[in-house]
Motif scaffolding. Structure first.
Motif, PDB file in Angstrom:
ATOM      1  N   THR A  19       3.935  -6.563   3.548  1.00 22.01           N
ATOM      2  CA  THR A  19       3.603  -5.443   2.655  1.00 22.01           C
ATOM      3  C   THR A  19       3.581  -4.120   3.422  1.00 22.01           C
ATOM      4  OG1 THR A  19       1.251  -5.802   3.107  1.00 22.01           O
ATOM      5  CG2 THR A  19       2.157  -6.885   1.152  1.00 22.01           C
ATOM      6  N   ARG A  25      10.426  -0.454   4.475  1.00 22.24           N
ATOM      7  CA  ARG A  25      11.494   0.524   4.728  1.00 22.24           C
ATOM      8  C   ARG A  25      12.764  -0.121   5.257  1.00 22.24           C
ATOM      9  NH1 ARG A  25      11.437   4.508   8.107  1.00 22.24           N
ATOM     10  NH2 ARG A  25       9.784   3.710   9.413  1.00 22.24           N
ATOM     11  N   SER A  52      -3.558  -8.779   1.990  1.00 21.94           N
ATOM     12  CA  SER A  52      -3.713  -8.306   0.604  1.00 21.94           C
ATOM     13  C   SER A  52      -3.617  -9.471  -0.364  1.00 21.94           C
ATOM     14  CB  SER A  52      -2.622  -7.299   0.260  1.00 21.94           C
ATOM     15  OG  SER A  52      -2.757  -6.178   1.088  1.00 21.94           O
TER      16      SER A  52
END
Ligand code: NAP
Length: 483
Positions: A19, A25, A52
């Protein structure tokens, strides 16, 4: 000419830090491009892993957004994006905790290539390597991919190597330096070792000097605090510029094979001489009316970290005796331009007289933008009026010569596919990284002990005046920094 795409074997790729910024990118948009080109098998799977608490659909949403935001080339349609996303999963894992590992194990298949990308802070590398091994998730054929920075000195690099070596063999460890994945960097080897033309001239007898430049227009921006603990030497020279230097200076390997190539690179690093203080120029960008200074960006008004560095390197061997390799890199310079320039000697005698001036061949290898090569040759200036000489480029832009640049995979795409193929040629070996630190540590310790203060340079300039003076003292000049 359209590049030939050979599909890789099917794989399970786990991205720790799936994440994070790098994954969003570079890694995931890169994988998407390989999917679009037909290189990624339809049953390959990519598993994001981070703390997360995401479900798979939230992770797919994040990746969809990342592709829209960061994929430079929009050559795929929405339909493909959804097909690609269907190959993605997610698992919640704390690298330092015990939860999530059994779920990850259950998701992995046994009969496919297993790769684990550590796109997390290096302080987590050891914990992840240990848990992969202890939980029986990795096996003797699994590959791990680790990101820079690989240590901040020799001691920390050795500790990291030790942490990985405790659970993985060196043949399983892929240390990424994305400069090595650039098309031109590999072409450097093709040009040197695939042509009879250059190699006989590739030595101190015919080459006057070499310049390696990696110039950026951006400053340290939001990474000021992080960058201030590193500086240009640790952030750029110890890895990227030294890798370029190795490829340009190494002896021909006996074959294009990972260890043969890396053995030769290692010999170059080990042959680098220590650098005297007057052959080191460090700089910091100064404030302008509209822009902050480096020290403002770093949040330390007394920072002595360099945002620019120029070095005169010397390799102590027969090939390069008395032929300096000048390297420089910096932020907020006049243009974004990375190139290697091999400056040949002048002809031993000019039959055209003094008025013809001095001329030297230059092989210029552009890394960015517009990857390509130019050979500057001397010809007669056209027209009447005598024998006037002029230097003109024989230009080879890869886009012109080989077709659409969009077909050429970017560095991350190529390197990830090399991991799946099990090809370590373009990855740094542990002893290479340690040798590079062994050379840079005394330089950093030297200027720290001397309390050297970096020279200021103007934003949008070519760097501090002292860097120009360093070459001027040797009757040479830096090449212009231009796009
Ligand atoms: P980042 O944006 O801070 O992302 C870090 C990732 O690691 C996040 O996904 C984070 O997700 C996860 N993470 C943090 N602590 C974790 C833990 N204890 N267990 C599991 N996952 C954890 O960092 P980044 O910029 O992507 O950089 C990642 C690595 O690549 C670093 O080593 C960096 O030096 C290197 N690198 C980055 C770039 C770049 O352009 N960004 C370039 C070259 C090298 P959660 O918070 O959800 O856990």
């Amino acid at each position: 000419m359209v590049s030939r795409v050979i599909p890789v074997e099917t794989f399970d790729l786990v991205i720790f830090g799936g994440t994070g910024d790098l994954a969003r990118r570079k890694i995931l948009p890169g994988l998407y491009r390989r999917f679009c080109s037909g290189q990624m098998p339809s049953d390959a799977r990519i598993i994001g892993a981070a703390r997360s608490d995401f479900g798979t659909s939230e992770f797919r949403d994040l990746v969809r957004d990342a592709i829209h935001e960061f994929s430079e080339k929009n050559d795929c349609d929405e339909c493909n994006i959804e097909e690609f996303l269907a190959q993605l999963d997610y698992v919640t894992i704390d690298a330092k905790g015990e939860g999530g590992w059994s779920e990850l194990k259950a998701m992995m298949r046994n009969d496919v290539v297993k790769a684990f990308y550590f796109s997390v802070a290096p302080s987590l590398f050891g914990a992840i390597a240990e848990r992969l091994h202890m939980n029986g998730i990795s096996d003797a054929d699994s590959r791990i991919v680790v990101e820079k920075p690989f240590g901040r000195d020799l001691v920390t690099a050795k500790a990291l190597n030790g942490d990985l070596a405790a659970h993985f063999d060196e043949t399983q460890i892929y240390r990424i330096d994305h400069y090595l994945g650039k098309e031109t960097v590999q072409n450097l080897m093709a040009v040197r070792f695939g042509n009879i033309l250059f190699e006989p001239l590739w030595n101190a007898q015919y080459i006057d000097h070499i310049q390696i430049t990696v110039a950026e227009t951006v400053g340290v921006g939001g990474r000021g605090e992080y960058y201030d603990r590193a500086g240009a030497m640790r952030d750029m020279v110890q890895n990227h510029l030294m890798q370029l230097l190795c490829l340009i200076a190494m002896e021909p390997p006996s074959k294009y094979d990972p260890d043969a190539v890396r053995d030769e690179k290692l010999k170059v690093i080990r042959a680098l001489e220590p650098i005297a203080p007057h052959h080191i120029v460090r700089g910091q960008y100064d404030a302008t009316e509209t822009e902050q200074s480096y020290r403002d960006d770093a949040g330390d008004p007394k920072s002595r970290t360099e945002s620019y560095i120029a070095l005169r390197c010397q390799i102590a061997n027969w090939r390069w005796a008395n032929t300096p390799i000048y390297i420089r890199t910096g932020k907020k310079l006049k243009a974004r331009a990375s190139e290697i320039a091999v400056v040949f000697k002048e002809t031993p005698h000019s039959i055209f007289g003094e008025e013809a001036g001095t001329h030297a061949n230059v092989l210029r290898i552009r890394l960015q933008p517009n990857e390509g090569m130019t050979l500057q040759v001397t010809i007669k200036e056209p027209g009447p009026g005598g024998m006037r000489l002029v230097d003109v480029p024989l230009d080879m832009s890869f886009a012109d010569a080989l077709g659409d640049e969009d077909d050429v995979p970017d560095a991350y795409e190529r390197l990830i596919m090399d991991v799946i193929r099990g090809n370590q040629t373009l990855f740094m070996r542990g002893d290479e990284v340690e040798a590079a630190w062994a050379w840079t540590d005394p330089l950093i310790n030297g200027w720290t002990a001397r309390n050297d203060v970096p020279k200021l340079y103007d934003v949008g300039s070519a760097g501090p005046d002292d860097a120009a003076l360093m070459l001027k003292r040797e009757n040479r000049a830096w090449r212009e920094i231009k796009e």
